[in-house]
Scaffold this active site. Structure first.
Site, short mmCIF file in Angstrom:
data_model
loop_
_atom_site.label_atom_id
_atom_site.label_comp_id
_atom_site.label_asym_id
_atom_site.label_seq_id
_atom_site.Cartn_x
_atom_site.Cartn_y
_atom_site.Cartn_z
N ARG A 1 66.21 61.98 71.85
CA ARG A 1 66.64 61.99 70.56
C ARG A 1 67.92 61.79 70.61
O ARG A 1 68.78 61.96 71.35
CB ARG A 1 66.00 63.30 69.88
CG ARG A 1 64.73 63.41 69.74
CD ARG A 1 64.12 62.54 68.87
NE ARG A 1 64.82 62.28 67.45
CZ ARG A 1 64.94 62.89 66.33
NH1 ARG A 1 64.03 63.88 66.23
NH2 ARG A 1 65.73 62.68 65.38
N ARG B 1 69.83 45.06 70.00
CA ARG B 1 69.88 43.76 70.49
C ARG B 1 70.99 43.19 70.99
O ARG B 1 71.30 42.19 72.03
CB ARG B 1 69.20 42.96 69.64
CG ARG B 1 67.72 43.12 69.09
CD ARG B 1 66.76 42.85 70.23
NE ARG B 1 65.27 43.07 69.83
CZ ARG B 1 64.62 43.75 70.64
NH1 ARG B 1 65.04 44.35 71.65
NH2 ARG B 1 63.47 44.14 70.36
N CYS C 1 61.93 49.65 63.32
CA CYS C 1 62.88 50.54 62.30
C CYS C 1 61.82 51.03 61.10
O CYS C 1 61.08 50.59 60.98
CB CYS C 1 63.88 49.48 61.82
SG CYS C 1 65.24 48.75 63.00
N GLU D 1 63.61 56.64 57.07
CA GLU D 1 63.52 58.15 56.84
C GLU D 1 63.03 58.74 55.79
O GLU D 1 63.15 58.11 54.51
CB GLU D 1 64.83 58.58 57.43
CG GLU D 1 64.94 60.30 57.36
CD GLU D 1 64.21 60.62 58.95
OE1 GLU D 1 63.72 61.67 58.78
OE2 GLU D 1 64.29 59.82 59.80
N ARG E 1 68.66 57.81 62.97
CA ARG E 1 68.23 58.70 63.99
C ARG E 1 67.22 57.60 64.99
O ARG E 1 67.02 56.73 64.75
CB ARG E 1 67.01 59.57 63.35
CG ARG E 1 67.60 60.65 62.60
CD ARG E 1 66.74 61.35 61.84
NE ARG E 1 67.18 62.66 61.06
CZ ARG E 1 67.65 62.58 59.87
NH1 ARG E 1 67.69 61.41 59.22
NH2 ARG E 1 68.22 63.62 59.24
N TYR F 1 73.90 63.72 69.21
CA TYR F 1 73.88 63.70 67.83
C TYR F 1 75.50 63.70 67.59
O TYR F 1 76.32 64.72 68.06
CB TYR F 1 73.57 65.27 67.36
CG TYR F 1 71.92 65.29 67.46
CD1 TYR F 1 71.46 65.61 68.64
CD2 TYR F 1 71.06 64.94 66.39
CE1 TYR F 1 69.96 65.74 68.72
CE2 TYR F 1 69.82 64.90 66.45
CZ TYR F 1 69.21 65.43 67.79
OH TYR F 1 67.88 65.46 67.90
N ARG G 1 71.48 69.30 64.69
CA ARG G 1 70.93 70.16 65.70
C ARG G 1 72.17 71.19 66.00
O ARG G 1 72.69 70.93 67.12
CB ARG G 1 70.79 69.31 66.91
CG ARG G 1 69.30 68.74 66.63
CD ARG G 1 68.08 69.68 66.47
NE ARG G 1 68.01 70.57 67.34
CZ ARG G 1 67.35 70.45 68.44
NH1 ARG G 1 66.46 69.34 68.73
NH2 ARG G 1 67.07 71.79 69.21
#
Length: 128
Positions: free
Chosen positions: A7, A63, A74, A77, A89, A107, A115
């Site tokens: 992540r 890319r 994609c 969110e 994210r 992050y 987080r």
């Protein structure tokens, strides 16, 4: 080798195509470096962007740094009240010999607040 999920997230300063793409590239490079990954180790990557980011597809950043054979997707969110704005994210599926506890999640910038349990002072971001 086994399959693991990695992540990451980054909060960008503004919705500007060059800035967004550069920021996502930085996040991807840090994820790859932190986990000793090569492009051949990547199985697929799912990106999400908050609704306030409309200048570019985050996958275009991947890319541009040569991840041309990795399946990318994609998505938007969820637009949750009070959520961190201007955030991309990533969920990357990778081949690695690392144990699940040794996978390093990244992050960056304001996304470190997502987080706080992983926060490392003075790094401008979070990796674990």
């Amino acid at each position: 080798m086994t399959v693991r999920a990695v992540r990451g997230a980054i909060q960008v300063e503004r919705d500007d195509e060059p800035h967004l793409l550069e920021s996502v590239q930085t996040m991807l490079r840090k994820i790859m470096d932190a986990n000793d990954l090569s492009p051949d180790d990547l199985i697929s990557i799912v990106f999400t962007a908050t609704p306030d980011l409309v200048s570019a597809f985050p996958a275009a950043a991947a890319r541009a740094i040569g991840l041309t054979h990795v399946p990318l997707m994609c998505a938007r969110e969820l637009d949750v009240k009070g959520a961190l704005p201007r955030t991309v994210r990533v969920l990357a599926h990778v081949r690695t010999a690392r144990a699940v506890r040794d996978v390093r999640h990244v992050y960056l910038g304001g996304a470190a607040a997502l987080r706080e349990d992983l926060a490392q002072p003075g790094e401008g971001g979070v990796t674990l």
